[in-house]
Scaffold this motif. Structure first.
Motif, PDB file in Angstrom:
ATOM      1  N   CYS A 481      -4.133  36.749  13.735  1.00  0.00           N
ATOM      2  CA  CYS A 481      -5.110  36.162  14.666  1.00  0.00           C
ATOM      3  C   CYS A 481      -6.267  35.503  13.914  1.00  0.00           C
ATOM      4  O   CYS A 481      -6.591  34.339  14.140  1.00  0.00           O
ATOM      5  CB  CYS A 481      -5.611  37.249  15.605  1.00  0.00           C
ATOM      6  N   SER A 482      -6.894  36.267  12.996  1.00  0.00           N
ATOM      7  CA  SER A 482      -8.059  35.710  12.284  1.00  0.00           C
ATOM      8  C   SER A 482      -7.709  34.480  11.448  1.00  0.00           C
ATOM      9  O   SER A 482      -8.370  33.458  11.557  1.00  0.00           O
ATOM     10  CB  SER A 482      -8.682  36.778  11.396  1.00  0.00           C
ATOM     11  N   PRO A 483      -6.662  34.573  10.594  1.00  0.00           N
ATOM     12  CA  PRO A 483      -6.341  33.390   9.780  1.00  0.00           C
ATOM     13  C   PRO A 483      -6.043  32.160  10.641  1.00  0.00           C
ATOM     14  O   PRO A 483      -6.491  31.051  10.317  1.00  0.00           O
ATOM     15  CB  PRO A 483      -5.097  33.811   8.993  1.00  0.00           C
ATOM     16  N   LEU A 484      -5.309  32.357  11.741  1.00  0.00           N
ATOM     17  CA  LEU A 484      -4.981  31.213  12.601  1.00  0.00           C
ATOM     18  C   LEU A 484      -6.247  30.622  13.215  1.00  0.00           C
ATOM     19  O   LEU A 484      -6.408  29.409  13.310  1.00  0.00           O
ATOM     20  CB  LEU A 484      -4.028  31.652  13.717  1.00  0.00           C
ATOM     21  N   LEU A 485      -7.137  31.540  13.637  1.00  0.00           N
ATOM     22  CA  LEU A 485      -8.399  31.073  14.234  1.00  0.00           C
ATOM     23  C   LEU A 485      -9.160  30.204  13.235  1.00  0.00           C
ATOM     24  O   LEU A 485      -9.637  29.109  13.559  1.00  0.00           O
ATOM     25  CB  LEU A 485      -9.258  32.293  14.582  1.00  0.00           C
ATOM     26  N   ASP A 486      -9.258  30.736  12.005  1.00  0.00           N
ATOM     27  CA  ASP A 486      -9.998  29.987  10.971  1.00  0.00           C
ATOM     28  C   ASP A 486      -9.356  28.618  10.764  1.00  0.00           C
ATOM     29  O   ASP A 486     -10.031  27.597  10.690  1.00  0.00           O
ATOM     30  CB  ASP A 486      -9.979  30.758   9.643  1.00  0.00           C
ATOM     31  N   ARG A 487      -8.011  28.648  10.699  1.00  0.00           N
ATOM     32  CA  ARG A 487      -7.304  27.408  10.390  1.00  0.00           C
ATOM     33  C   ARG A 487      -7.535  26.362  11.488  1.00  0.00           C
ATOM     34  O   ARG A 487      -7.858  25.202  11.210  1.00  0.00           O
ATOM     35  CB  ARG A 487      -5.819  27.737  10.252  1.00  0.00           C
ATOM     36  N   CYS A 488      -7.396  26.801  12.758  1.00  0.00           N
ATOM     37  CA  CYS A 488      -7.559  25.846  13.865  1.00  0.00           C
ATOM     38  C   CYS A 488      -9.007  25.377  13.976  1.00  0.00           C
ATOM     39  O   CYS A 488      -9.267  24.200  14.237  1.00  0.00           O
ATOM     40  CB  CYS A 488      -7.108  26.478  15.179  1.00  0.00           C
ATOM     41  N   ALA A 489      -9.946  26.318  13.769  1.00  0.00           N
ATOM     42  CA  ALA A 489     -11.359  25.928  13.867  1.00  0.00           C
ATOM     43  C   ALA A 489     -11.683  24.896  12.797  1.00  0.00           C
ATOM     44  O   ALA A 489     -12.396  23.907  13.037  1.00  0.00           O
ATOM     45  CB  ALA A 489     -12.234  27.158  13.715  1.00  0.00           C
ATOM     46  N   GLU A 490     -11.137  25.117  11.618  1.00  0.00           N
ATOM     47  CA  GLU A 490     -11.382  24.202  10.493  1.00  0.00           C
ATOM     48  C   GLU A 490     -10.848  22.793  10.825  1.00  0.00           C
ATOM     49  O   GLU A 490     -11.530  21.786  10.643  1.00  0.00           O
ATOM     50  CB  GLU A 490     -10.612  24.770   9.304  1.00  0.00           C
ATOM     51  N   ARG A 491      -9.602  22.764  11.362  1.00  0.00           N
ATOM     52  CA  ARG A 491      -9.015  21.463  11.700  1.00  0.00           C
ATOM     53  C   ARG A 491      -9.803  20.800  12.829  1.00  0.00           C
ATOM     54  O   ARG A 491      -9.959  19.587  12.861  1.00  0.00           O
ATOM     55  CB  ARG A 491      -7.549  21.615  12.159  1.00  0.00           C
ATOM     56  N   LEU A 492     -10.289  21.626  13.756  1.00  0.00           N
ATOM     57  CA  LEU A 492     -11.048  21.078  14.889  1.00  0.00           C
ATOM     58  C   LEU A 492     -12.298  20.367  14.371  1.00  0.00           C
ATOM     59  O   LEU A 492     -12.637  19.263  14.804  1.00  0.00           O
ATOM     60  CB  LEU A 492     -11.438  22.223  15.839  1.00  0.00           C
ATOM     61  N   VAL A 493     -12.976  20.992  13.403  1.00  0.00           N
ATOM     62  CA  VAL A 493     -14.179  20.371  12.842  1.00  0.00           C
ATOM     63  C   VAL A 493     -13.791  19.116  12.063  1.00  0.00           C
ATOM     64  O   VAL A 493     -14.452  18.069  12.159  1.00  0.00           O
ATOM     65  CB  VAL A 493     -14.910  21.376  11.928  1.00  0.00           C
ATOM     66  N   ALA A 494     -12.686  19.207  11.325  1.00  0.00           N
ATOM     67  CA  ALA A 494     -12.309  18.077  10.459  1.00  0.00           C
ATOM     68  C   ALA A 494     -11.875  16.857  11.278  1.00  0.00           C
ATOM     69  O   ALA A 494     -12.146  15.726  10.899  1.00  0.00           O
ATOM     70  CB  ALA A 494     -11.191  18.511   9.536  1.00  0.00           C
ATOM     71  N   LEU A 495     -11.180  17.121  12.420  1.00  0.00           N
ATOM     72  CA  LEU A 495     -10.632  15.988  13.191  1.00  0.00           C
ATOM     73  C   LEU A 495     -11.412  15.778  14.487  1.00  0.00           C
ATOM     74  O   LEU A 495     -10.833  15.494  15.534  1.00  0.00           O
ATOM     75  CB  LEU A 495      -9.160  16.258  13.524  1.00  0.00           C
ATOM     76  N   LYS A 496     -12.729  15.944  14.384  1.00  0.00           N
ATOM     77  CA  LYS A 496     -13.547  15.912  15.597  1.00  0.00           C
ATOM     78  C   LYS A 496     -13.494  14.572  16.318  1.00  0.00           C
ATOM     79  O   LYS A 496     -13.864  14.462  17.479  1.00  0.00           O
ATOM     80  CB  LYS A 496     -14.995  16.217  15.206  1.00  0.00           C
ATOM     81  N   SER A 497     -13.056  13.536  15.614  1.00  0.00           N
ATOM     82  CA  SER A 497     -13.133  12.213  16.241  1.00  0.00           C
ATOM     83  C   SER A 497     -11.814  11.804  16.889  1.00  0.00           C
ATOM     84  O   SER A 497     -11.710  10.709  17.419  1.00  0.00           O
ATOM     85  CB  SER A 497     -13.526  11.181  15.186  1.00  0.00           C
ATOM     86  N   SER A 498     -10.785  12.676  16.827  1.00  0.00           N
ATOM     87  CA  SER A 498      -9.520  12.309  17.478  1.00  0.00           C
ATOM     88  C   SER A 498      -9.421  13.052  18.809  1.00  0.00           C
ATOM     89  O   SER A 498      -9.516  14.280  18.835  1.00  0.00           O
ATOM     90  CB  SER A 498      -8.356  12.707  16.570  1.00  0.00           C
ATOM     91  N   PRO A 499      -9.233  12.307  19.926  1.00  0.00           N
ATOM     92  CA  PRO A 499      -9.189  12.987  21.231  1.00  0.00           C
ATOM     93  C   PRO A 499      -8.085  14.040  21.300  1.00  0.00           C
ATOM     94  O   PRO A 499      -8.304  15.148  21.787  1.00  0.00           O
ATOM     95  CB  PRO A 499      -8.920  11.862  22.231  1.00  0.00           C
ATOM     96  N   GLU A 500      -6.863  13.702  20.763  1.00  0.00           N
ATOM     97  CA  GLU A 500      -5.763  14.685  20.820  1.00  0.00           C
ATOM     98  C   GLU A 500      -6.115  15.941  20.038  1.00  0.00           C
ATOM     99  O   GLU A 500      -5.852  17.053  20.464  1.00  0.00           O
ATOM    100  CB  GLU A 500      -4.449  14.100  20.258  1.00  0.00           C
ATOM    101  N   ALA A 501      -6.714  15.724  18.840  1.00  0.00           N
ATOM    102  CA  ALA A 501      -7.021  16.884  17.987  1.00  0.00           C
ATOM    103  C   ALA A 501      -8.042  17.786  18.664  1.00  0.00           C
ATOM    104  O   ALA A 501      -7.906  19.014  18.666  1.00  0.00           O
ATOM    105  CB  ALA A 501      -7.545  16.404  16.643  1.00  0.00           C
ATOM    106  N   VAL A 502      -9.076  17.160  19.249  1.00  0.00           N
ATOM    107  CA  VAL A 502     -10.108  17.986  19.903  1.00  0.00           C
ATOM    108  C   VAL A 502      -9.471  18.787  21.035  1.00  0.00           C
ATOM    109  O   VAL A 502      -9.687  19.994  21.162  1.00  0.00           O
ATOM    110  CB  VAL A 502     -11.257  17.094  20.427  1.00  0.00           C
ATOM    111  N   ALA A 503      -8.648  18.112  21.839  1.00  0.00           N
ATOM    112  CA  ALA A 503      -8.042  18.812  22.970  1.00  0.00           C
ATOM    113  C   ALA A 503      -7.075  19.890  22.468  1.00  0.00           C
ATOM    114  O   ALA A 503      -7.103  21.038  22.921  1.00  0.00           O
ATOM    115  CB  ALA A 503      -7.304  17.829  23.857  1.00  0.00           C
ATOM    116  N   GLY A 504      -6.217  19.510  21.496  1.00  0.00           N
ATOM    117  CA  GLY A 504      -5.181  20.445  21.033  1.00  0.00           C
ATOM    118  C   GLY A 504      -5.765  21.635  20.297  1.00  0.00           C
ATOM    119  O   GLY A 504      -5.500  22.788  20.643  1.00  0.00           O
TER     120      GLY A 504
END
Length: 2046
Positions: A481-504
């Motif tokens: 749970c924790s590693p996945l959370l970190d991974r997704c949160a990290e990608r969310l911050v990195a791809l903040k400008s893509s609508p699909e990424a923010v939603a996904g």
């Protein structure tokens, strides 16, 4: 009915009965005949055959009902098969004639049908004997079919099926004809006929190969047409047929040569093409379908799609799991083609149905056919499919070329494939749990990367499915749970400008956070902060870029919603920030909102509405998950946002007008959120907005523009209908295995539930994938709920107006729209009435009744059955809420009137149901007269055979009336039974719904009669047999729901009247249906079994096994094989593994537990253990240790045991294949249960010697003989891949260690049986300490480690080192502290693990200390004994002290950690009001945020840590060690709180010690005072032992002695314990502590006195200050006095054990509560002894005056106990302890220093004299026939004489009485009394002269006289001899006591006496042993005394020649006998001499 039980029909009895009873009588006779024929003798049958055939033919032409005709057919066929079969052809001809006859009379039809049934049965039983008649018969039947009505067609199809079964391959010539006929029936308008045709074709395909070769396509098309307009039963039957045919086509059962133009085997592709053809084009032929395509797309009906889906599942299930495993990739790709086909997903509604169907196929096949290993492989395949789809889309999207750019159709097609695959992947992983771990690490599939990549898919549903899949992974493997959370949160911050990424990624983070509510181990607290910061960031930045505003807004609020699901512990830290977010999203005031409306465009409004809807959803979550945080204050801060949110509702229409329909979708979602939130809030909070909300609700429910889509009844109405009534609507609402797809049939045209309807549903609690409804449907449901809650709160005039408006609206509309509004409004009314009923509210003014009544009665006449159910329930609720008898009567009259006038079936059925429902909520309606009217109507309607619907509803209503009338109904029971039976025997099988209702009636009637069914008497036995006949009829019925009802009726009957239910027939019927394809039937079977096995488990399992032996079957199901091999229990385990329905699983588990409880300890122990072992071994994958190479094993001898365990598993196939971890875990729990049961049954289960001995003589089995299996099972489980199973395995290991550790190994003395399994234990524990083991597993393993070390099984330290090493490694981990960056779980889990480690070490240390103490004490005894034992003691020493050495090395660390943990615990147990004083950063082992979770962990481990700490303090004697500074520094953990309370420097050692003492005392006292310590006996014991260890050390004793208040408090706590705990060990410990506290007080007083003496010097002795309690007044204050508290405690013990002590209880009989003394157990004796010991110490704690005030009490109690002890025969061994204690205590009191203090001496003497007087009086008290124990009394008297001094004893008349007692004892008859008396006299004579002289003077002469008598009567026994010898001792003492001057005279008296004891040489040989011993003893004494007093001796010898000669003769004789014995008895005499003094030692306590 008894008369029906004979071979021939009792025609005389039959003729006397009425028509209906006759039918019942005949049925009963046939039932009996069928059983009788099977068991009768063949000759008997032949003899009666002619007569029987005549009678049966008579029944045949007597127009029998359906059940009778089937039974009749069976009996006839059986009769011919068992008797003479030749005449059967005549019967066949006769039947054919009947069928041909054109008799159209009403009685002719049943006879024709009976003839058809007989033909079927005859051919089935006699088979090829009738082959000649087959052709004609078949032609005749098929001809009759052409003009038969539905019943006839049904019966003919069933009959043909049986004929085919009987003839087998011989029927080949007519196969085509049958096929032709069945084709027509398969699309019949009667559903039962379709079912019968499907069954017939299923039978046909066994032999008719053409069905699955050349005709396959035609049959498939035919089946698709059969699905059209079908019901559930038809879909199941036809799907079974189609699936079986397709399976046969793919894998033919017999090899077929490809014929001309035909085909042989079909490929999987062809078969799937056929299925998908049906799915996409329906039942149209291929040519017609293409025509449809030209005309335009025609949608395929849902029932065809659902049918095809079920057929596909049957197809795969028939081919089996191994086929699926091999062909899964191909099957999956074909399924995915179907999912992505454009025709299957034309509209959103279609797409939902298609996805559901594909998901269902995957779930039903992968979920139930495959074992864990195959499921893992399937997951990999799914992963590959997902990756392929994703790659294709990515490639197409990135391709720049416009021509090859992907079309939107392809993207949408891919989303459906991905959706289905991801959902199934999630489910698979969730089912696999932690066993799926290898999937994630497998780099070839890269599962996580694949799933995460889908988060960027352009379509929402695929992204949400991927997020859900991640949530499933986190739930299955919490470490992810924790590693996945970190991974997704990290990608969310990195791809903040893509609508699909923010939603996904936003959805993924939300889903992962929401998964935490299912993971007890949680996630680190900091993750919550991270998520909130992310959310804030997204919401802040939403307005910056319009392209992604929507996605950021939605993602932001989803993160907030998911954060709230973490619960109050997390949310309270973030509440202020959340409130701020909510404030910002809404306008600050209503004025600002008005201004808003003038600005913006449609896009900004979309974003605004989305944002506000999200905020409202988060608020709703706050109310759902954190109710306790929502205080008044929080609500007040939410009021403004709420008001704005509600105000905006009214402006939505204007917005829609301005910006068109683009805003409409958002406005629906927004309204939905507002309603959902308001429904959660108390209405008072939004009082001002009532009007606005109500108007909006009314418009949503009834305005014209909401009626364009038809409403979805099935989602809206069932919550408001009653569960029982829903059965009328059809089985779709019952739980069926196919519910997942069946409910789609009833979805609205908008489409069913699907994840993409509401992304926020990812945060829901459910385990199953959420399927939120489309917003419009959900909006209606929310409006209905809110309407019910809100309407009561608005003013009544408005309420009336709203209702009248509703009536008007309904009346204006017509057709479908009217029904839609009617549905909405009725649902809203029912919601209102249900709400008011639940809060006991009223409806309001009378004007409200008419509109409600008219709306509901309108709905009662609706064509929709569901709406009628709802209206009936609403009417009943209305009557309940109004609560006015007059109104109730008027409503029921209304129903009666309408029933008289209504002609259409719908109205009549509606009003009949209303009659039944009215009974539901009104008790008063049940007036007998009303009941009769009601029943009259229902009876009439239920016999209306023209309308089965009315029949069904009226019977259902009747069952309600029966159920709810209770005792009133008894009068009507008999006619009701008659009615029900009549209908059961006559209703056509083509109307199964009537049978369902009849079943309900029968069930209700059985319940109504209840226990009366046991009664005797004609009437009752008639009713009972009616019940049984009814059940028989239903059991034989073709419909599975009816069979299920029959089973539950029998179950009910068994409950009330067990003897009348025949288990021998019931159990086989149950077992046959265990694997039914109908869920309702399986549930009924298991529920019934569960009840049966509670009483008769053994019979049930025996019947089950006999069933399987008897049944020769063609389709040998897996189940029969299982029952054959492992009995019913094994079959239940298999079923448990397959089932997914939770209630059914629970029932199966309970059934197994009951079966185990009744047979595991009796005879089937071995069977159960083997069963559990087989279940445990049945996992598919054999683990790595199997491949352990030979060298490995040789290198590590500890391995061989473990490896052999694995090898055993891999070789044996075992009866079970590939069971899942949940089943295996249940088996492990069963093992624990078996061990617990054995504990309470037979001691031999835990005693090897006894078990082996009894095993030789009896055939029972004992647990201890299976120890090897138990250890192996625990080992297998503990080393499994599944964490849950590992926990269960470790728990079992713990239980085994605790139960078996003390059992000795008979073959190797000095060893225990568990010792041989140390390798297994070590190997089982090792994996739990690896770095990646979850903390709960490690914590449990620590517990096992400590139990193993503490159990003492292994004494050799080398062997212990392995396990010790594991604990040492975890201690090192604790010391190293937590590395916060790598944390996977919540901080509370670190607390749990740390405390588990510390607790384990504490247990080991406690045991080590105890053992080393035992060793020391045994060393002391060995030192006294012979030194040859030294070797043994050295061995044991290494066990105890060696273990202590092991711990010693870590002790300094451990003690610091223990103290830190105790300090934490002390802080955490502070009351709530001190919460603010807790340290902000948390304690040593917990963090401030996880306080609440940590409390539980501390409370389970503090007690042992406390005990260990006090033992450590005891061992160090509270002396600060050299490393004092280290001790005072913080513990070796990241703590915020060491021992330094203040910032300024270290404390002094004294302060530190005081703190520690108070810490331990505080924790103990706080715990011992708490009232809720029910199950915590071990904790109480630990506490008391800790306190004992503390008080053993002088420093704490001094502290406690110094602090009187503390001591008194401790005493009051101990007193409470003594009164509330019955455990002997606790009570003994309490008294021990009491003694220590008194000792502490004594030491303190002594110390004070001593220092006072030293200070003041001896001169002023007179003015010494008074130390001790009572000062100079002698007063003791209760509650503040230590002495008083101690007295209370002692009194409490003494009076509870010896109630006679209390004057109040003295009169009670000895059999009273405490009984008399001789009822005391050994532990009671020890208790009394301890209490007496404490009593005697008390005077020394007092001042002289104080001692005087307590002395009477002390003496009273002491003498009282003595009185109880001496007045009974001393047979009880334990009482000796009490007597000794009483005497010791007496002595202690008498010698107390207070008796000699000047201030108290006088008072003491007076009191002691009274005591002596009482004591002397005790001799006389024994006059009531009881024996007085004189020895004890004499001893007590002697104690007085020797200790109390002459002041007390020489006073008259006491002195005279004392002498008298001694004199009497000297003359006693009992030699024991005499000898003890002289022994005591000896000590009196040796006393100081003041005491001794009077006694010497008085008792000397009698003593001499006694000794003189000896010469005449020499002692005969050892006892008498002892008396004489003691007399000699007394005489000696007397001589010694005399003055020098008087001694010679006394010696002169004594020596002749001694000489008179001597024998001459003649007498010596023949003298008895006692006499000889006396002689030897006297001779020795003479030898000793002669030289001492030589002058007297000489003169005596000289003056008395006869003495001289006697002495010489004796010496001479002695010399001779010595010489004679010298060789042989040398050693014997020596030991004899040695042992003689030991007798005197035994009783000499002084």
């Amino acid at each position: 009915m008894e008369r029906a039980r004979s071979l021939l029909l009792n025609e005389e009895a039959c003729s006397q009965l009425g028509e209906h009873q006759k039918a019942e009588f005949i049925f009963e006779w046939l039932t009996h005949l069928k059983k009788l024929l099977a068991t009768s003798d063949r000759a008997d049958i032949k003899q009666n055959q002619r007569r029987l055939v005549e009678q049966l033919s008579g029944v045949l032409i007597g127009s029998p009902g359906p059940p009778t005709r089937w039974l009749l057919a069976d009996c006839l066929a059986l009769l011919y098969r068992l008797g003479d079969p030749v005449p059967s052809s005549l019967l066949v001809d006769r039947c054919n004639d009947i069928i041909r006859s054109k008799d159209d009379s009403p009685s002719g039809l049943p006879t024709r049908l009976a003839a058809v049934a007989c033909l079927g049965a005859l051919f089935e039983q006699l088979g090829r004997m009738l082959a000649g008649l087959f052709k004609d018969t078949l032609v005749n039947l098929l001809k009759a079919m052409k003009n038969a009505e539905s019943q006839g067609r049904y019966e003919i199809m069933s009959s043909v099926e049986k004929i085919l079964r009987g003839l087998g391959v011989s029927a080949m010539p007519c196969h085509r004809d049958v096929y032709k006929a069945a084709r027509a029936c398969l699309t019949d308008r009667s559903m039962s006929v379709r079912c019968a045709a499907a069954k017939c074709l299923l039978e046909l395909q066994r032999e008719a190969v053409f069905l699955w070769t050349s005709e396959l396509e035609n049959v498939a098309t035919l089946c698709f047409r059969a699905f059209e307009g079908s019901n559930y039963n038809v879909r199941v039957s036809v799907a079974k047929l189609l699936g079986t045919l397709l399976a046969a086509a793919v894998e033919p059962r017999q090899p077929t040569a490809p014929r001309q133009g035909g085909r042989g085997r079909s490929s999987l592709e062809e078969v799937m093409d056929l299925l998908s053809g049906g799915f996409l084009r329906g039942g149209a032929g291929f040519l017609r379908a293409s025509g449809d395509m030209l005309k335009g797309m025609s949608s395929v009906s849902k029932d065809i799609r659902i049918g095809v889906t079920q057929a596909c599942v049957v197809f795969v299930s028939t081919l089996g799991g191994s086929w699926l495993e091999a062909n899964f990739p191909a099957f999956l790709s074909l399924l995915m083609e179907l999912a992505s086909h454009g025709r299957a997903t034309q509209t959103p509604g279609d797409a939902v149905v298609t996805r559901r169907c594909v998901s269902f196929i995957l779930r039903s096949t992968l979920g139930s056919l495959l074992g864990e290993k195959a499921q893992t492989n399937a997951a990999k395949q799914l992963c590959v499919a997902i990756a392929t789809q994703k790659r294709a889309i990515d490639a197409a999207l990135t391709d720049g070329n416009v021509e090859t750019r992907v079309s939107s159709a392809d993207v949408s097609a891919s989303q459906h494939v991905l959706f289905c695959c991801l959902l199934e992947l999630g489910r698979l992983i969730q089912g696999l749990g932690s066993t799926a771990a290898p999937l994630l690490t497998d780099s070839s599939t890269a599962l996580l990367d694949t799933v995460i990549s889908v988060l960027l898919h352009p379509v929402a549903s695929a992204r949400l499915a991927a997020a859900w899949c991640l949530r499933c992974i986190a739930m299955a493997m919490p470490s992810q749970c924790s590693p996945l959370l970190d991974r997704c949160a990290e990608r969310l911050v990195a791809l903040k400008s893509s609508p699909e990424a923010v939603a996904g990624y936003g959805a993924a983070v939300a889903a992962l956070v929401a998964a935490v509510q299912h993971c007890p181990l949680g996630i680190p607290h900091t993750k919550g902060k991270v998520v909130l910061c992310l959310a804030e960031d997204l919401l802040r930045s939403a307005s910056q870029n319009s392209r992604i505003s929507l996605q950021r807004t939605q993602a932001g609020w989803m993160l907030v919603s998911s954060l709230i699901t973490l619960g109050p512990a997390v949310v309270e830290h973030h509440l202020s920030r959340l409130l701020l977010l909510w404030r910002c999203v809404f306008p600050a005031s209503l004025r600002e909102q008005e201004m808003e409306l003038r600005r913006g465009d449609y896009f900004t409004w979309q974003v605004t509405l989305e944002g506000r809807a999200g905020a409202l959803c988060a608020m709703k979550n706050l109310l759902l998950h954190c109710r306790e945080l929502v205080t008044e204050d929080v609500i007040s801060r939410l009021l403004t946002p709420l008001a704005c949110a509600v105000a905006l509702l009214t402006k939505l229409p204007a917005l829609i007008r301005s910006y068109g329909s683009s805003v409409r979708v958002w406005s629906v979602v927004y309204r939905l959120r507002v309603y959902e939130l308001l429904a959660q809030l108390p209405p008072q909070t939004y009082q001002e907005s009532f009007g606005l909300v109500m108007n909006q609700l009314v418009s949503d429910l009834s305005s014209q523009d909401n009626l364009n889509q038809p409403c979805s009844e099935l989602t809206l109405l069932p919550p408001f209908c009653h569960r029982d009534d829903l059965q009328l609507v059809g089985p779709a609402l019952h739980d069926t295995d196919q519910r997942y797809i069946e409910e789609q049939l009833h979805g609205s045209s908008v489409g069913g539930g699907s994840l993409d309807n509401d992304a926020f549903s990812l945060c829901e609690r459910s385990d199953e994938a959420p399927a939120p409804l489309p917003p419009p449907v959900a909006l209606t449901a929310a409006a209905v709920q809110l309407f019910g809650a809100l309407l009561p709160h608005i003013i009544s005039a408005q309420r009336v107006r709203i209702l009248e408006q509703f009536v008007e609206t309904v009346n204006q509309l017509k057709g479908q729209r009217q029904q839609t509004v009617q549905t909405h409004i009725c649902a809203a009314l029912c919601s209102l009435l249900k709400h008011q009923g639940s809060v006991r509210g009223s409806l309001g003014p009378e004007e409200m009744r008419p509109p409600v009544l008219s709306l509901l009665s309108g709905a009662l006449e609706s064509v929709s059955p569901l709406l009628r159910c709802l209206a009936a329930e609403g009417l009943a609720r209305l009557v309940q809420v109004v609560g006015d008898p007059g109104f109730t009567v008027s409503v029921s009259l209304l129903c009666f009137d309408r029933l008289k006038t209504a002609r259409d079936a719908a109205s009549r059925s509606g009003y009949t149901l209303a009659l039944g429902a009215l009974h539901r909520y009104t008790g008063g309606i049940s007036s007998p007269q009303h009941l009769s009217t009601c029943l009259g109507v229902l009876f009439t309607l239920s016999q209306d055979s023209t309308s089965p619907e009315v029949q069904t509803w009226s019977l259902h209503s009747l069952s309600l009336v029966v159920d709810l009338s209770g005792g009133l109904y008894r009068a009507h029971a008999e006619p009701s039974f008659t009615l029900v039976l009549r209908l059961l025997l006559s209703t056509s099988p083509t109307h199964p719904e009537v049978h369902h209702s009849l079943g309900r009636c029968l069930h209700a009637l059985i319940t109504c009669l209840g226990p009366d069914l046991q009664g005797e008497g004609a009437a009752l036995s008639a009713l009972r047999s009616s019940c049984l006949v009814g059940c028989e009829v239903m059991q034989d019925g073709p419909d599975c729901l009816v069979q299920a009802r029959a089973i539950s009726c029998l179950q009910q009957l068994h409950m009330f009247s067990p003897p009348h239910v025949n288990l021998a027939s019931l159990v086989p019927a149950l077992c046959a249906n265990l694997c039914s394809s109908y869920l309702c039937l399986r549930r009924a079977v298991v529920a019934c079994l569960r009840q049966l096995v509670q009483r008769e488990a053994l019979e049930v399992s025996e019947h089950a096994v006999t069933l399987v032996k008897e049944l020769p079957r063609r389709d040998n199901t897996q189940l029969d094989v299982t029952i054959k091999e492992v009995g019913l229990e094994g079959a239940l385990f298999t079923l448990l593994d397959r089932e997914s329905d939770s209630s059914l699983r629970r029932d199966i588990q309970e059934t197994l537990v009951h079966m185990m409880a009744s047979s595991a300890t009796s005879g089937k122990l071995g069977h159960w253990l083997k069963l559990c072992k087989d279940v445990l071994s049945a996992s598919t994958d054999c683990r790595a240790p199997v491949e352990a190479s030979q060298e490995d094993e040789e290198a590590d001898p500890g391995r061989d045991d473990d490896s052999s365990a694995f090898k055993a598993r891999s070789e044996s196939g075992g009866p079970f294949t590939a069971l899942r971890w949940a089943t295996r875990r249940f088996a492990m729990e069963c093992v624990c249960r078996i061990i617990a049961q054995c504990e309470s049954s037979d001691p031999a289960h835990f005693d090897m010697v006894l078990a082996q001995e009894r095993r030789l003589h009896e055939s029972t089995d004992f647990l201890v003989l299976h120890l090897g299996d138990l250890v192996r099972m625990a080992f297998m489980a503990a080393t499994d891949h599944s964490d849950q199973l590992r926990l269960a395995g470790l728990q079992t290991l713990l239980v085994i260690i605790r139960r078996f550790s003390a059992i000795p190994e008979p073959e190797f003395p000095g060893h225990v049986i568990l010792e041989q399994y140390q390798a297994n234990v070590g190997a089982a524990l090792r994996p739990a300490f690896t770095a990646d083991a979850p903390p709960d597993v490690t914590a449990k393993a620590c517990q096992v480690c400590s139990a193993w070390i503490a159990s003492g099984v292994v004494s050799d330290l080398r062997d212990l080192r392995r396990v010790h090493q594991l604990l040492a490694s975890s201690l090192a981990k604790v010391q190293a502290g937590r590395d916060t960056s790598s944390q996977l779980y919540n901080e509370a889990t670190a607390t749990m693990e740390t405390l588990a480690v510390l607790k384990a070490w504490a247990e080991v240390y406690i045991v080590a200390v105890q053992r080393s103490r035992q060793t020391e004490s045994s060393d002391r005894t060995t030192d006294l004994s012979v030194s040859s034992l030294a070797n043994d003691s050295a061995g044991s020493e290494s066990g105890g002290a060696g273990l202590l050495k092991l711990v010693q090395s870590d002790l300094s660390t451990l003690s610091r950690l223990w103290l830190a943990a105790l300090q934490d615990y002390a802080l955490l147990t502070l009351p709530q009001e001190y919460a603010s004083q807790l340290p902000d950063t948390g304690g040593s082992f917990y963090t401030a945020e996880t306080v609440n979770q940590a409390r539980a962990h501390y409370s389970s481990s503090w007690a042992l840590i406390l005990h260990a700490t006090s033992l450590w303090l005891h061992s160090s004697g509270f002396v600060m060690l050299d490393d004092a500074p280290a001790n005072l520094s913080r513990p070796a953990t990241p703590t915020s709180m060491g021992h330094t309370g203040s910032v300024g420097g270290a404390k002094s050692p004294e302060d530190v010690n005081t703190d520690r003492l108070h810490l331990i005392l505080g924790i103990s006292v706080e715990f011992l005072c708490s009232p809720h310590s029910e199950d915590q006996m071990e904790n109480i014991t630990s506490c008391l032992r800790a306190l004992q260890a503390l008080l053993d050390v002088s420093w704490p004793r001094a502290k406690i002695g110094n602090d009187q208040a503390l001591s008194v408090e401790l005493l009051s706590v101990l007193h409470r314990l003594m009164v509330t705990r019955e455990s002997a060990s606790v009570q003994l410990a309490v008294l021990d502590l009491l003694r220590q506290i008194v000792t502490a007080a004594q030491e303190h007083v002594r110390e004070k006195r001593h220092s006072a003496e030293v200070d003041d010097g001896a001169a002023e002795k007179e003015t010494l200050p008074e130390f001790g309690e009572g000062r100079d007044t002698g007063g003791l204050i209760p509650g503040r006095s230590l002495v008083f508290g101690a007295l209370e405690l002692c009194l409490c013990v003494l009076v509870r054990k010896l109630p006679q002590l209390s004057p109040k209880l003295a009169g009670t009989s000895p059999a009273g509560p405490g009984g008399s003394v001789w009822s005391l157990t050994d532990s009671d004796c020890h208790l009394v002894a301890s209490a007496l010991c404490v009593l005697s110490e008390l005077p020394s704690v007092c001042s002289p005056e104080g001692s005087v005030s307590i002395l009477p009490t002390v003496l009273y109690l002491l003498l009282g106990v003595l009185r109880e002890l001496v007045h009974q025969p001393s047979t009880h061994t334990g009482l000796g302890v009490v007597v000794q204690a009483a005497l010791q205590a007496l002595k202690a009191v008498l010698t107390s220093p207070m008796s000699r203090q000047e201030k108290s001496r006088g008072a003491w003497n007076l009191l002691l004299r009274s005591a002596l007087n009482t004591l002397l009086g005790l001799w006389d008290a024994g006059d009531s026939g009881a024996v007085v124990d004189q020895i004890s009394l004499l001893t007590a008297l002697t104690v007085f004489l020797l200790s109390a001094g002459p002041d007390v004893c020489t006073v008259e008349p006491l002195h005279a009485l004392c002498l008298q007692r001694f004199t009497a004892s000297m003359d006693a008859k009992d030699p024991l009394v005499v000898s003890r008396c002289y022994q005591l006299l000896t000590s009196v004579f040796q006393a100081p002269s003041g005491v001794a002289v009077p006694y010497i003077q008085a008792l000397g002469p009698p003593l001499v006289r006694f000794l003189q008598k000896v010469e005449r009567s020499r002692p005969q026994s050892a006892e008498e001899l002892q008396g004489v010898l003691e007399g000699v001792r007394a005489m000696e003492a007397l001589v010694q006591a005399a003055d020098e001057s008087q001694r010679p005279q006394l010696v002169a008296v004594m020596l002749p006496l001694l000489i008179s004891f001597l024998l001459d040489e003649n007498a010596l040989g023949s003298a008895p042993a006692a006499s000889r011993s006396l002689h030897e003893s006297a001779l020795k004494d003479l030898m000793r005394l002669g030289p001492q007093h030589s002058a007297v001796f000489r003169s005596l010898i000289a003056s008395s020649p006869h003495l001289k000669s006697r002495l010489e003769a004796a010496v001479k004789g002695n010399q001779e006998s010595l010489n004679a014995k010298a060789s042989s008895a040398n050693s014997a005499s020596r030991s004899g001499a040695k042992s003689s003094p030991s007798i005197t030692l035994k009783t000499n306590f002084l």
